[in-house]
Design a protein around this motif. Structure first.
Motif, PDB file in Angstrom:
ATOM      1  N   UNK A  93       0.842  -1.115  -0.011  1.00  0.00           N
ATOM      2  CA  UNK A  93       0.014   0.326  -0.441  1.00  0.00           C
ATOM      3  C   UNK A  93       0.196   1.006   0.456  1.00  0.00           C
ATOM      4  N   UNK A  94       2.168   1.368   0.552  1.00  0.00           N
ATOM      5  CA  UNK A  94       2.475   2.691   0.751  1.00  0.00           C
ATOM      6  C   UNK A  94       3.532   2.730   0.086  1.00  0.00           C
ATOM      7  N   UNK A  95       4.425   2.120  -0.387  1.00  0.00           N
ATOM      8  CA  UNK A  95       5.596   1.722  -1.198  1.00  0.00           C
ATOM      9  C   UNK A  95       5.987   1.144  -2.528  1.00  0.00           C
ATOM     10  N   UNK A  96       4.657   0.690  -2.741  1.00  0.00           N
ATOM     11  CA  UNK A  96       4.492   1.078  -4.032  1.00  0.00           C
ATOM     12  C   UNK A  96       3.539   1.169  -4.452  1.00  0.00           C
TER      13      UNK A  96
ATOM     14  N   UNK B 144       3.777   6.473 -17.990  1.00  0.00           N
ATOM     15  CA  UNK B 144       4.342   6.843 -17.155  1.00  0.00           C
ATOM     16  C   UNK B 144       3.534   7.390 -17.513  1.00  0.00           C
ATOM     17  N   UNK B 145       3.263   8.692 -16.669  1.00  0.00           N
ATOM     18  CA  UNK B 145       1.324   9.502 -16.412  1.00  0.00           C
ATOM     19  C   UNK B 145       1.527  10.793 -17.742  1.00  0.00           C
ATOM     20  N   UNK B 146      -0.010  10.693 -17.217  1.00  0.00           N
ATOM     21  CA  UNK B 146      -0.433  11.534 -19.021  1.00  0.00           C
ATOM     22  C   UNK B 146      -0.656  12.651 -17.711  1.00  0.00           C
ATOM     23  N   UNK B 147      -0.209  14.159 -17.840  1.00  0.00           N
ATOM     24  CA  UNK B 147      -0.711  15.409 -16.912  1.00  0.00           C
ATOM     25  C   UNK B 147      -1.616  16.376 -17.840  1.00  0.00           C
ATOM     26  N   UNK B 148      -2.377  17.352 -16.879  1.00  0.00           N
ATOM     27  CA  UNK B 148      -2.557  18.285 -18.016  1.00  0.00           C
ATOM     28  C   UNK B 148      -2.286  19.465 -16.872  1.00  0.00           C
ATOM     29  N   UNK B 149      -1.470  20.520 -17.575  1.00  0.00           N
ATOM     30  CA  UNK B 149      -1.348  21.708 -15.777  1.00  0.00           C
ATOM     31  C   UNK B 149      -0.473  20.979 -14.559  1.00  0.00           C
ATOM     32  N   UNK B 150       0.248  20.179 -14.965  1.00  0.00           N
ATOM     33  CA  UNK B 150       0.972  19.073 -13.868  1.00  0.00           C
ATOM     34  C   UNK B 150       0.261  18.597 -12.988  1.00  0.00           C
ATOM     35  N   UNK B 151      -1.439  18.636 -13.094  1.00  0.00           N
ATOM     36  CA  UNK B 151      -1.826  17.547 -12.963  1.00  0.00           C
ATOM     37  C   UNK B 151      -1.924  16.349 -13.072  1.00  0.00           C
ATOM     38  N   UNK B 152      -1.589  14.641 -12.152  1.00  0.00           N
ATOM     39  CA  UNK B 152      -1.635  13.263 -13.690  1.00  0.00           C
ATOM     40  C   UNK B 152      -3.214  13.804 -13.085  1.00  0.00           C
ATOM     41  N   UNK B 153      -3.393  12.766 -14.212  1.00  0.00           N
ATOM     42  CA  UNK B 153      -4.443  12.608 -14.935  1.00  0.00           C
ATOM     43  C   UNK B 153      -4.941  11.342 -16.047  1.00  0.00           C
ATOM     44  N   UNK B 154      -3.817  10.679 -15.825  1.00  0.00           N
ATOM     45  CA  UNK B 154      -3.700   9.651 -16.499  1.00  0.00           C
ATOM     46  C   UNK B 154      -2.675   8.591 -16.698  1.00  0.00           C
ATOM     47  N   UNK B 155      -2.845   8.058 -17.550  1.00  0.00           N
ATOM     48  CA  UNK B 155      -1.415   7.012 -17.593  1.00  0.00           C
ATOM     49  C   UNK B 155      -1.314   6.768 -18.782  1.00  0.00           C
TER      50      UNK B 155
ATOM     51  N   UNK C 298       5.996   6.765  -6.775  1.00  0.00           N
ATOM     52  CA  UNK C 298       5.942   6.286  -8.340  1.00  0.00           C
ATOM     53  C   UNK C 298       6.633   5.041  -9.295  1.00  0.00           C
ATOM     54  N   UNK C 299       7.790   4.984  -8.524  1.00  0.00           N
ATOM     55  CA  UNK C 299       8.850   4.343  -8.825  1.00  0.00           C
ATOM     56  C   UNK C 299       9.067   2.581  -8.837  1.00  0.00           C
TER      57      UNK C 299
END
Lengths: 153, 263
Positions: free
Chosen positions: A26-29, A56-67, B194-195
């Protein structure tokens, strides 16, 4: 030691092991980010994806909105096709939105930045983004810089 | 002259044959243990007792070791990363090395030293005092009654201990990074999330610890069962458990790492 204490301690041991496993998951992965796979998938064509990877992330204005979910090569257009899954709550991006491959920081990992357009229609599952900007490849930029320097002289 | 040469060659042959036959005995023994595992279904109490002595009693050394390994990792990673202003990636380094390598390997090494040697000594002493033969006389299968529960307990305990080791190690890293070095707690967790991949890293680490648990338990019970039933033979068998166990862990770790992450 009587049976009850023994079994109690063994039970605690097994429980501690499972809790440790759960905590690590939960916390580390990235287990938490597995949930959002019910998003809608859109595609974009790029000349060059640089170091973009699946997940890899997909971001709009720096906010992650998808992948990014899939990267393949189109032999007809000689382009890279990147499929990305956008989280379902972000469902009102105009169809003329543009996608560019950006780098977080100078040497950080690459991600797709989505820039909203102005159309009234929205992107839906299966839509293709037409306006794209490829990744900046450092060697090419340096090469261009050197050529332009050489031209000046 | 020729006689000495012949003696040497004969010695070489005898050594080779002894090694091969020992390997064969170990494999036949493993099959017998597998066959004996079914006995655990009717007598779960035997397994619980062994889980206590193999797993619970190893817990303290694992927790303490994990805590300090995690803390040291964080200190060293900080030292290396702060020059590049990348100290926020410290958690990635700590968590990845714990999950992929240090968790399974150090746990297995400690396990071989703490639980493996105890298993060998216990079984070896049973053999030396002819308790195992006594069981056979009473038509009790000693492999089913004595060996199989210890073997299975080792196999179950190892992944659990490795998970606890890694979890405590991450906590130790967090303590040093956030409380001592003043890194941001949110960055610590988000960088790791993230990693670190769930199946790629955590899953493969667990597979490693399962394999190590299997090998160490096998070596420990076999060395005990196969020892020369004298006080000297018992000492040699215990030493062999720790030496062979540790070497097997390190060599297997390389092989598994190459298979899992080496593409």
């Amino acid at each position: 030691m009587n049976t009850r204490t023994l079994e109690l301690l063994v039970g605690l041991f097994v429980a501690a092991g499972l809790v440790a496993l759960f905590m690590l998951a939960m916390t580390a992965s990235n287990l938490a980010s597995y949930g959002g796979d019910d998003g809608y998938v859109i595609k974009a064509h790029f000349d060059n994806i640089g170091g973009l990877k699946v997940r890899s992330p997909v971001a709009a204005s720096g906010v992650r909105i998808g992948r990014v979910t899939d990267i393949s090569y189109d032999l007809e257009g000689f382009e890279a096709i990147v499929s990305m899954s956008i989280d379902p709550q972000y469902n009102s991006f105009p169809v003329d939105s543009s996608a560019s491959i950006l780098t977080s920081g100078l040497l950080g990992e690459q991600y797709i930045g989505l820039e909203p357009g102005a159309e009234e229609e929205f992107l839906v599952a299966g839509s293709v983004i037409d306006i794209t900007q490829s990744a900046l490849v450092l060697e090419q930029i340096i090469g261009q810089f050197l050529y332009s320097k050489a031209d000046e002289e | 002259m020729v006689d000495i040469l012949l003696d040497r060659i004969q010695g070489l042959g005898r050594g080779t044959l002894a090694a091969v036959s020992r390997l064969g005995r170990a494999n036949v023994f493993l099959l017998e243990v597998f066959a004996g595992l079914s006995g655990m279904l009717t007598r779960p109490g035997l397994l619980i007792k062994q889980l206590f002595s193999v797993g619970v009693q190893t817990l303290i050394i694992i927790v303490v070791a994990g805590l300090f390994v995690g803390m040291v990792m964080a200190l060293q990673a900080y030292y290396a990363l702060v020059d590049f202003g990348a100290e926020d990636s410290l958690s990635v380094m700590v968590v990845l090395s714990l999950l992929r390598e240090l968790g399974p390997v150090i746990t297995a090494l400690l396990f071989a030293g703490r639980a493996g040697s105890a298993l060998t000594a216990e079984i070896g002493l049973m053999k030396a005092t002819e308790q195992l033969s006594g069981m056979e006389m009473m038509a009790v299968n000693p492999i089913e009654r004595v060996i199989a529960p210890r073997f299975l307990a080792g196999m179950i305990s190892m992944p659990l201990l490795a998970a606890i080791f890694s979890a405590v190690g991450v906590m130790g890293g967090y303590l040093v990074a956030v409380e001592l070095l003043g890194l941001d707690a949110g960055a610590f967790w988000s960088q790791a999330q993230a990693k670190v991949e769930l199946f790629e890293d955590l899953g493969n680490g667990m597979i490693k610890s399962l394999v190590f648990g299997f090998v160490v338990s096998w070596i420990a019970v076999f060395e005990g069962y196969d020892c020369i039933p004298t006080s000297e033979g018992l000492g040699q068998a215990t030493t062999r458990t720790v030496v062979y166990g540790s070497l097997a862990i390190l060599v297997l770790d390389f092989v598994l790492t190459a298979l899992m992450f080496g593409k």
